[in-house]
Design a protein around this motif. Structure first.
Motif, PDB file in Angstrom:
ATOM      1  N   CYS A  70      -8.242  -0.086   0.009  1.00 26.43           N
ATOM      2  CA  CYS A  70      -7.318   0.908   1.238  1.00 26.43           C
ATOM      3  C   CYS A  70      -7.705   2.503   1.585  1.00 26.43           C
ATOM      4  N   CYS A  85      -1.584   2.137  -5.601  1.00 23.89           N
ATOM      5  CA  CYS A  85      -0.702   1.233  -4.497  1.00 23.89           C
ATOM      6  C   CYS A  85       0.332   0.478  -5.500  1.00 23.89           C
ATOM      7  N   HIS A 136       0.979  -1.410  -0.043  1.00 25.35           N
ATOM      8  CA  HIS A 136      -0.111  -0.486   0.182  1.00 25.35           C
ATOM      9  C   HIS A 136       0.914   1.673  -0.175  1.00 25.35           C
TER      10      HIS A 136
HETATM   11 ZN   LIG Z   1      -3.967   0.242  -1.005  1.00 23.36          ZN
END
Ligand SMILES: [Zn+2]
Length: 390
Positions: free
Chosen positions: A257, A262, A245
């Protein structure tokens, strides 16, 4: 090796030495009394007393080595006895659960696995299936596990095995450690999958001689396990290593997220499928077969996977700059990457990372443990408290 503190009682010293001896045999395999004495810094009579005690209780055995060196009486080899302490390792993946009974010395005595689909991914279903399989496996092998280690692809609180969030499994706040130990009636340790991959490589894989290591876990998602100065990097509350991430492509694909671009959205399994022009939900076997088919054609790799390689390299440059590993181990799905791509990653990291340049090139290798890494790491996690109790 650590030494007991000054003023420790003789029984504490004996216990400490016994644990160190067992750990040495468990990790590095059979050895002679003389080598054990030299490696552990103990005198021969101490080693003799420890080995005699362990042999009497069936934890080790002594044998004449198959190959004799020189004339005279051969030195006996001290061997760990696998059945003297057996742990159960469980690797919960997004699409499969694998479990194994592992004996002292690290041998896998038996294993089982099953596929997960949407409904069977429910934590209660997984726990029930694990309990049933554990019983069958224990009966079949005639063993009793004294501890359990579990690998989960998520954010795990090490103290009690709470899985705070495992997004690809759709698990939130699952008290996995407590629930499994109440069903299995033995201590259960739960760890993040990438952290356990790193542990496995450090104890039994590519990183045995390395103190600073990053293991990159590439399954459906991307994670990282870090060994720093010989110790696992734990982070606050045991939460660390969410390398998947870090944002490598601002404005890129949206990630669950909450960020965009990411590393996981750019180089996770779905991204790899897109790069290979395969459907995003292709079976793992299809993805691996496609990667293997490219092995002998570096030009095709550069043509089809050039952009994917670039995003993978970009994340690795940051990882190497931030964590300064001497070795990066590419795990799971990334072990199927063509060698020409791994070469390209090495060149790019050495060219662009200040840290890599400073040390004359960070080593980047494919995991020799492959798909078993997390299972082996889970076993080692379970062995940690057990070695002091055998
Ligand atoms: Zn992420």
């Amino acid at each position: 090796m650590s030494t007991p503190t000054a003023g420790a009682r003789p029984d504490e010293v004996r216990r400490h030495n016994r644990t160190a001896l067992l750990r040495r045999l468990h990790v590095d395999g059979p050895s002679t009394r003389a080598s054990l004495a030299a490696e552990l810094g103990l005198n021969r009579s101490t080693i003799k007393a420890l080995v005699d005690g362990l042999a009497e209780s069936g934890v080790v055995a002594e044998r004449v080595p198959a190959q004799r060196s020189g004339a005279g009486r051969p030195s006996l080899l001290v061997l760990p006895q696998p059945h003297a302490a057996v742990v159960m390792a469980i690797d919960v993946r997004v699409e499969q659960v694998a479990m194994a009974m592992v004996g002292l010395g690290g041998d896998i005595l038996g294993r089982d696995s099953w596929n997960l689909h949407h409904r069977s991914r429910d934590p209660g279903e997984v726990i029930t299936h694990v309990a049933d399989s554990a019983k069958l496996l224990a009966d079949e092998l005639d063993v009793q596990a004294v501890g359990v280690g579990v690998s989960v692809p998520g954010v795990v609180r090490r103290a009690d095995g709470l899985v705070h969030e495992a997004p690809n499994l759709h698990w939130t706040d699952v008290a996995l450690g407590e629930r499994l130990s109440s069903v299995l009636k033995v201590p259960v340790q739960v760890g993040n999958d990438a952290e356990l991959g790193a542990l496995a490589e450090h104890v039994r894989g590519a990183a045995r001689q390395s103190s600073d290591v990053v293991y990159i876990s590439a399954d459906v998602g991307i994670g990282g396990g870090v060994i720093s100065n010989g110790q696992p990097l734990r982070g606050t509350g045991g939460y660390v290593g969410e390398l998947g991430h870090m944002v490598v492509r601002p404005g890129g694909r949206r990630c669950y997220c909450g960020c965009q671009g990411c590393w996981e959205t750019e180089v996770g399994e779905a991204a790899l499928c897109r790069a290979l022009s395969l459907p995003e939900d292709s079976p793992r076997g299809t993805v691996v077969a496609e990667l293997r088919s490219l092995a002998g054609s570096p030009d095709s790799v550069a043509h089809r996977l050039g952009e994917f390689t670039e995003w993978l390299a970009m994340g690795l440059v940051t990882v190497v700059n931030m964590l300064g590993p001497e070795l990066v181990v590419l795990g799971d799905l990334f072990t199927a990457l063509p060698e020409s791509m791994v070469d390209q990653l090495r060149r790019t990291v050495q060219k662009r990372s200040l840290v890599s340049r400073a040390v004359g090139g960070t080593r980047i290798v494919s995991s020799p443990l492959g798909r078993d890494a997390k299972l082996i790491g889970a076993a080692e996690l379970a062995f940690e408290p057990v070695l002091g109790e055998v």
